[in-house]
Design a protein around this motif. Structure first.
Motif, PDB file in Angstrom:
ATOM      1  N   LEU A   1      29.759-113.122 -14.715  1.00 15.52           N
ATOM      2  CA  LEU A   1      29.424-111.697 -14.640  1.00 15.52           C
ATOM      3  C   LEU A   1      28.006-111.519 -14.106  1.00 15.52           C
ATOM      4  O   LEU A   1      27.079-112.191 -14.547  1.00 15.52           O
ATOM      5  CB  LEU A   1      29.520-111.080 -16.044  1.00 15.52           C
ATOM      6  CG  LEU A   1      29.386-109.569 -16.158  1.00 15.52           C
ATOM      7  CD1 LEU A   1      30.555-108.849 -15.489  1.00 15.52           C
ATOM      8  CD2 LEU A   1      29.325-109.150 -17.634  1.00 15.52           C
ATOM      9  N   ASP A   2      27.850-110.595 -13.152  1.00 14.24           N
ATOM     10  CA  ASP A   2      26.520-110.173 -12.682  1.00 14.24           C
ATOM     11  C   ASP A   2      26.115-108.969 -13.526  1.00 14.24           C
ATOM     12  O   ASP A   2      26.820-107.956 -13.532  1.00 14.24           O
ATOM     13  CB  ASP A   2      26.613-109.809 -11.193  1.00 14.24           C
ATOM     14  CG  ASP A   2      25.304-109.247 -10.654  1.00 14.24           C
ATOM     15  OD1 ASP A   2      24.594-108.534 -11.374  1.00 14.24           O
ATOM     16  OD2 ASP A   2      25.008-109.515  -9.478  1.00 14.24           O
ATOM     17  N   LEU A   3      24.994-109.082 -14.235  1.00 15.34           N
ATOM     18  CA  LEU A   3      24.597-108.011 -15.168  1.00 15.34           C
ATOM     19  C   LEU A   3      23.795-106.892 -14.517  1.00 15.34           C
ATOM     20  O   LEU A   3      23.000-106.232 -15.176  1.00 15.34           O
ATOM     21  CB  LEU A   3      23.778-108.597 -16.321  1.00 15.34           C
ATOM     22  CG  LEU A   3      24.627-108.976 -17.527  1.00 15.34           C
ATOM     23  CD1 LEU A   3      25.354-110.268 -17.261  1.00 15.34           C
ATOM     24  CD2 LEU A   3      23.787-109.097 -18.772  1.00 15.34           C
TER      25      LEU A   3
ATOM     26  N   THR B   1      16.885-102.154  -9.920  1.00 17.22           N
ATOM     27  CA  THR B   1      16.989-100.703  -9.684  1.00 17.22           C
ATOM     28  C   THR B   1      18.219-100.086 -10.338  1.00 17.22           C
ATOM     29  O   THR B   1      18.145 -98.991 -10.902  1.00 17.22           O
ATOM     30  CB  THR B   1      17.074-100.449  -8.167  1.00 17.22           C
ATOM     31  OG1 THR B   1      16.161-101.326  -7.527  1.00 17.22           O
ATOM     32  CG2 THR B   1      16.733 -99.028  -7.818  1.00 17.22           C
ATOM     33  N   ARG B   2      19.339-100.780 -10.282  1.00 18.45           N
ATOM     34  CA  ARG B   2      20.585-100.194 -10.794  1.00 18.45           C
ATOM     35  C   ARG B   2      20.583-100.091 -12.318  1.00 18.45           C
ATOM     36  O   ARG B   2      21.446 -99.452 -12.893  1.00 18.45           O
ATOM     37  CB  ARG B   2      21.792-101.013 -10.309  1.00 18.45           C
ATOM     38  CG  ARG B   2      22.074-100.848  -8.821  1.00 18.45           C
ATOM     39  CD  ARG B   2      23.059-101.892  -8.322  1.00 18.45           C
ATOM     40  NE  ARG B   2      22.513-103.245  -8.465  1.00 18.45           N
ATOM     41  CZ  ARG B   2      23.210-104.350  -8.311  1.00 18.45           C
ATOM     42  NH1 ARG B   2      24.494-104.286  -8.043  1.00 18.45           N
ATOM     43  NH2 ARG B   2      22.642-105.533  -8.443  1.00 18.45           N
ATOM     44  N   LEU B   3      19.616-100.767 -12.964  1.00 13.39           N
ATOM     45  CA  LEU B   3      19.538-100.682 -14.430  1.00 13.39           C
ATOM     46  C   LEU B   3      18.433 -99.736 -14.904  1.00 13.39           C
ATOM     47  O   LEU B   3      18.077 -99.727 -16.081  1.00 13.39           O
ATOM     48  CB  LEU B   3      19.324-102.070 -15.033  1.00 13.39           C
ATOM     49  CG  LEU B   3      20.595-102.881 -15.264  1.00 13.39           C
ATOM     50  CD1 LEU B   3      20.252-104.280 -15.767  1.00 13.39           C
ATOM     51  CD2 LEU B   3      21.513-102.201 -16.263  1.00 13.39           C
TER      52      LEU B   3
ATOM     53  N   GLY C   1      18.752-114.698 -11.330  1.00 10.15           N
ATOM     54  CA  GLY C   1      18.358-114.551 -12.727  1.00 10.15           C
ATOM     55  C   GLY C   1      19.146-113.529 -13.511  1.00 10.15           C
ATOM     56  O   GLY C   1      18.795-113.220 -14.646  1.00 10.15           O
ATOM     57  N   ASP C   2      20.225-112.993 -12.944  1.00 12.99           N
ATOM     58  CA  ASP C   2      20.959-111.925 -13.638  1.00 12.99           C
ATOM     59  C   ASP C   2      22.435-112.263 -13.823  1.00 12.99           C
ATOM     60  O   ASP C   2      23.254-111.374 -14.000  1.00 12.99           O
ATOM     61  CB  ASP C   2      20.833-110.611 -12.857  1.00 12.99           C
ATOM     62  CG  ASP C   2      21.394-110.707 -11.450  1.00 12.99           C
ATOM     63  OD1 ASP C   2      21.616-111.828 -10.957  1.00 12.99           O
ATOM     64  OD2 ASP C   2      21.621-109.639 -10.848  1.00 12.99           O
ATOM     65  N   ILE C   3      22.743-113.552 -13.802  1.00 15.60           N
ATOM     66  CA  ILE C   3      24.147-113.969 -13.885  1.00 15.60           C
ATOM     67  C   ILE C   3      24.432-114.627 -15.232  1.00 15.60           C
ATOM     68  O   ILE C   3      23.678-115.482 -15.690  1.00 15.60           O
ATOM     69  CB  ILE C   3      24.486-114.993 -12.769  1.00 15.60           C
ATOM     70  CG1 ILE C   3      24.179-114.418 -11.387  1.00 15.60           C
ATOM     71  CG2 ILE C   3      25.933-115.451 -12.882  1.00 15.60           C
ATOM     72  CD1 ILE C   3      25.038-113.264 -10.970  1.00 15.60           C
TER      73      ILE C   3
ATOM     74  N   PRO D   1      11.482-106.268 -16.650  1.00 18.34           N
ATOM     75  CA  PRO D   1      12.365-106.720 -15.570  1.00 18.34           C
ATOM     76  C   PRO D   1      13.742-107.084 -16.138  1.00 18.34           C
ATOM     77  O   PRO D   1      13.863-107.448 -17.311  1.00 18.34           O
ATOM     78  CB  PRO D   1      11.657-107.944 -14.994  1.00 18.34           C
ATOM     79  CG  PRO D   1      10.693-108.381 -16.041  1.00 18.34           C
ATOM     80  CD  PRO D   1      10.394-107.215 -16.932  1.00 18.34           C
ATOM     81  N   LYS D   2      14.762-106.979 -15.304  1.00 22.71           N
ATOM     82  CA  LYS D   2      16.153-107.186 -15.741  1.00 22.71           C
ATOM     83  C   LYS D   2      16.335-108.458 -16.581  1.00 22.71           C
ATOM     84  O   LYS D   2      16.950-108.392 -17.655  1.00 22.71           O
ATOM     85  CB  LYS D   2      17.060-107.184 -14.491  1.00 22.71           C
ATOM     86  CG  LYS D   2      18.512-107.436 -14.711  1.00 22.71           C
ATOM     87  CD  LYS D   2      19.352-107.005 -13.500  1.00 22.71           C
ATOM     88  CE  LYS D   2      18.994-107.642 -12.187  1.00 22.71           C
ATOM     89  NZ  LYS D   2      19.939-107.297 -11.099  1.00 22.71           N
ATOM     90  N   PRO D   3      15.801-109.619 -16.160  1.00 21.96           N
ATOM     91  CA  PRO D   3      16.056-110.832 -16.960  1.00 21.96           C
ATOM     92  C   PRO D   3      15.373-110.827 -18.324  1.00 21.96           C
ATOM     93  O   PRO D   3      15.666-111.669 -19.163  1.00 21.96           O
ATOM     94  CB  PRO D   3      15.493-111.958 -16.083  1.00 21.96           C
ATOM     95  CG  PRO D   3      15.394-111.367 -14.713  1.00 21.96           C
ATOM     96  CD  PRO D   3      15.098-109.913 -14.909  1.00 21.96           C
TER      97      PRO D   3
HETATM   98 MG    MG Z   1      22.673-109.312  -9.105  1.00 23.70          MG
END
Ligand code: MG
Ligand code: GDD
Length: 362
Positions: free
Chosen positions: A224-226, A21-23, A115-117, A31-33
């Protein structure tokens, strides 16, 4: 003395079901990944590190836009992996997602990843801590300046986790859950099946209350969390510049990564770890710093793009200024526009020439 199986015999499980959501608006289409990060889907960087550590069986716990993962990675063989997909029709939360893949596990031990690190953690060292302690679960922990957006995880002097406080307003330490765990399969099988479970809010506190051995593995390498636009831009630039480790960069490490089919005018300046996607054009005198330009985008002559994401097929026209912004797919930013600070433009929007937008978040 007990002998420990090597990493080859550990399953890797990656949680990729979140909505990102934040992206938004970037995550409306992928999806983010799967967002292109330093030239390949973000997940490919994580998979390259899993493979390098010796793990080959990977289970993806998917939900949001589940089919996009299999379309790109297939059975994993072209990445040297054997990838299984498990789809949650309704998202089961992080703990529910882990429980949901239990019947796909082949080993007694699994390494679980958010999956976002992006991280430089030595995965083998995490496994060694787990086995040396004889833990039920081992958590990768890092120190951050502000722990409020994370799971706060205090440990005792022996490295045993003493509490787990997800997104606490008054975290007792700056040590946080870095989103990578080793779980014994027997512990995964004890998570309730078929309902939403948060590993952070339910499973970890429950294990601690029951006296399980939960170990912490503190590490100070890159992390880092992306999850936010500014972190996404930072992570991509750090991959391009070789600050964040990956085996999947599609080109040499440097100040910029220009992908095949990009037409960059010799009088343009590309720097700060910028990625220029395929089939893009960048005009004379344009300056692109520390940004991610997706495939098919156009940056006009004299435009200035800083710390921003430019969506697929978007057009930043001549002399426009875009800083700390997220420009959705196919957006047109007219000539001489100024978009500065935390601005997000939804896919397909056309901003007339000379539009000015500032945000307080800048
Ligand atoms: Mg995260
Ligand atoms: N399969 C599946 N199903 N995956 C999910 C679900 C779900 O219902 N919900 C979230 N995920 C995945 C996301 O795709 C992401 O990769 C990961 O789980 C973590 O979700 P985020 O939404 O990114 O959580 P966060 O960043 O707010 O917090 C988590 O990560 C922090 C470290 O970055 C927590 O684990 C915190 O404790 C931790 O500090």
């Amino acid at each position: 003395m007990a002998t420990h199986p090597p990493a080859e015999q550990v399953d890797a499980v990656i949680l990729v079901g979140g909505q990102g959501t934040r992206l938004r608006p970037l995550t409306l289409s992928a999806p983010k990944p799967m967002l292109p990060t330093a030239g390949v889907p973000f997940l490919e960087h994580l998979l390259s590190r899993i493979r390098a550590a010796g793990m080959t069986h990977v289970v993806l716990g998917t939900s949001y836009k589940a089919q996009t993962f299999a379309e790109y990675f297939g059975d994993g063989s072209s990445f040297g992996l054997d990838i299984d997909y498990v789809v949650e029709e309704v998202p089961l939360g992080t703990g529910g997602a882990i429980r949901n893949v239990a019947d796909r596990l082949r080993a007694d031990t699994a390494m679980i990843f958010n999956g976002d690190i992006l991280s430089g953690l030595d995965l083998t060292a995490l496994l060694t801590t787990h086995r040396t302690v004889g833990a039920d679960v081992t958590l990768h922990l890092v120190q951050v300046d502000d722990a409020r957006a994370f799971g706060c995880v205090p440990t005792d002097p022996a490295g045993r986790v003493t509490a787990f406080l997800e997104k606490s307003e008054q975290p007792p330490t700056n040590q946080i859950n870095a989103g990578c765990y080793v779980f014994e399969r027997s512990v995964i099988e004890q998570i309730p099946a078929g309902r939403v479970v948060s590993v952070e809010r339910e499973t970890f506190p429950g294990l601690l209350a029951a006296g399980a051995v939960v170990a912490g593995h503190v590490d100070s390498s890159y992390w880092l969390d992306l999850g936010t636009p500014s972190a996404f831009v930072t992570g991509s630039a750090d991959l391009v510049r070789g600050i964040a480790p990956t085996m999947a960069l599609p080109g040499p490490v440097g100040e910029s990564l220009v992908l095949d089919g990009a037409d960059v005018h010799p009088g343009a300046a590309i720097s700060g770890g910028t990625t220029i996607g395929r089939d893009t054009t960048v005009g004379e005198g344009a300056v692109v710093e520390r940004s991610v330009v997706f495939d098919g985008a156009r940056i006009g002559p004299g435009a200035r793009v800083t710390s921003s994401v430019i969506g697929a097929g978007a057009h930043v026209a001549a002399s426009a200024v875009v800083a700390n912004a997220v420009i959705g797919d196919r957006v047109v930013v007219g000539e001489n526009c100024e978009l500065v600070g935390g601005i997000r433009v939804w896919p397909g929007v056309e901003l007339p020439a000379g539009s000015v937008r500032f945000s307080a978040d800048s």
